[in-house]
Design an enzyme around this catalytic site. Structure first.
Site, PDB file in Angstrom:
ATOM      1  N   ALA A 165     -31.961  -0.067  -1.841  1.00  0.00           N
ATOM      2  CA  ALA A 165     -33.335   0.219  -1.432  1.00  0.00           C
ATOM      3  C   ALA A 165     -34.264   0.183  -2.636  1.00  0.00           C
ATOM      4  O   ALA A 165     -33.835   0.322  -3.782  1.00  0.00           O
ATOM      5  CB  ALA A 165     -33.403   1.582  -0.752  1.00  0.00           C
ATOM      6  N   ASP A 166     -35.541   0.017  -2.349  1.00  0.00           N
ATOM      7  CA  ASP A 166     -36.588   0.093  -3.364  1.00  0.00           C
ATOM      8  C   ASP A 166     -37.780   0.795  -2.740  1.00  0.00           C
ATOM      9  O   ASP A 166     -38.244   0.392  -1.667  1.00  0.00           O
ATOM     10  CB  ASP A 166     -36.984  -1.303  -3.859  1.00  0.00           C
ATOM     11  N   THR A 167     -38.263   1.847  -3.394  1.00  0.00           N
ATOM     12  CA  THR A 167     -39.372   2.639  -2.870  1.00  0.00           C
ATOM     13  C   THR A 167     -40.570   2.540  -3.801  1.00  0.00           C
ATOM     14  O   THR A 167     -40.421   2.632  -5.021  1.00  0.00           O
ATOM     15  CB  THR A 167     -38.959   4.118  -2.721  1.00  0.00           C
TER      16      THR A 167
END
Length: 193
Positions: free
Chosen positions: A74-76
């Site tokens: 994931a990347d936030t």
């Protein structure tokens, strides 16, 4: 059908804590991929691409572990006033980010990717968060903890100091922490059918 082991391609302790809530077996592995935004791509395209690059790097680095696992990454990022707020690089940047969010609403976007054999799923979840105004002394006290430096937007909604200034949230709370659990769980279930 039994859910395969998850190979979590993330160094985030928060993502490990969140994934543990699902009570499924997982192994966390380290991947170092650049989190660079491409100017020509949309925010959604960027976070989904970055998440997929992390998953593919995990597959490359850990071929044995990934051969029978679902790879999750994931990347936030935080978006506010058209600006993308990633992890701050120092105290001044953390202060500027946190001051810009005070008394306002911003969006937290998490792109996530799942790879399982030849199957691939990428998506993005968005949550809107509103903060009450926070005195500068409280912001400085929070920065002094060191907590802002590994978080997009320079804050963790779960951190006690920050949690006391959240006045509203629209969408998945867990997305703000780093992983939209219900969306990820639904995608995992579809992959193993």
């Amino acid at each position: 059908m039994r859910t395969p082991n998850i190979l979590l391609a993330s160094q985030s302790p928060r993502r490990r804590e969140l994934l543990a809530l699902l009570a499924i077996p997982f192994t966390a592995v380290r991947v170092d991929t650049p989190e660079q935004f491409e100017c020509a791509a949309s925010l959604e395209e960027n976070v989904r691409r970055i998440a997929e690059e992390k998953a593919r790097e995990a597959r490359r680095l850990y071929p044995e572990e990934s051969s029978s696992s679902i790879i999750l990454s994931a990347d936030t990022v935080v978006e506010h006033d058209g600006l993308i707020l990633q992890k701050p690089q120092g105290e001044e940047e953390a202060l500027a980010m946190l001051q810009s969010l005070q008394g306002r609403t911003h969006s937290v976007h998490t792109g996530y990717a799942l790879l399982y054999g030849e199957r691939k799923h990428t998506a993005m979840a968005t949550t809107r968060v509103t903060f009450n105004a926070m005195p500068k002394r409280e912001i400085m006290r929070y920065i002094a903890t060191g907590s802002p430096f590994d978080k997009a937007g320079a804050y963790g909604i779960q951190d006690p100091v920050m949690a006391s200034y959240v006045s509203g949230i629209e969408g998945c709370y867990y997305n703000v922490v780093g992983l939209p659990l219900s969306a990820v769980w639904a995608a995992i279930q579809k992959m193993v059918v």
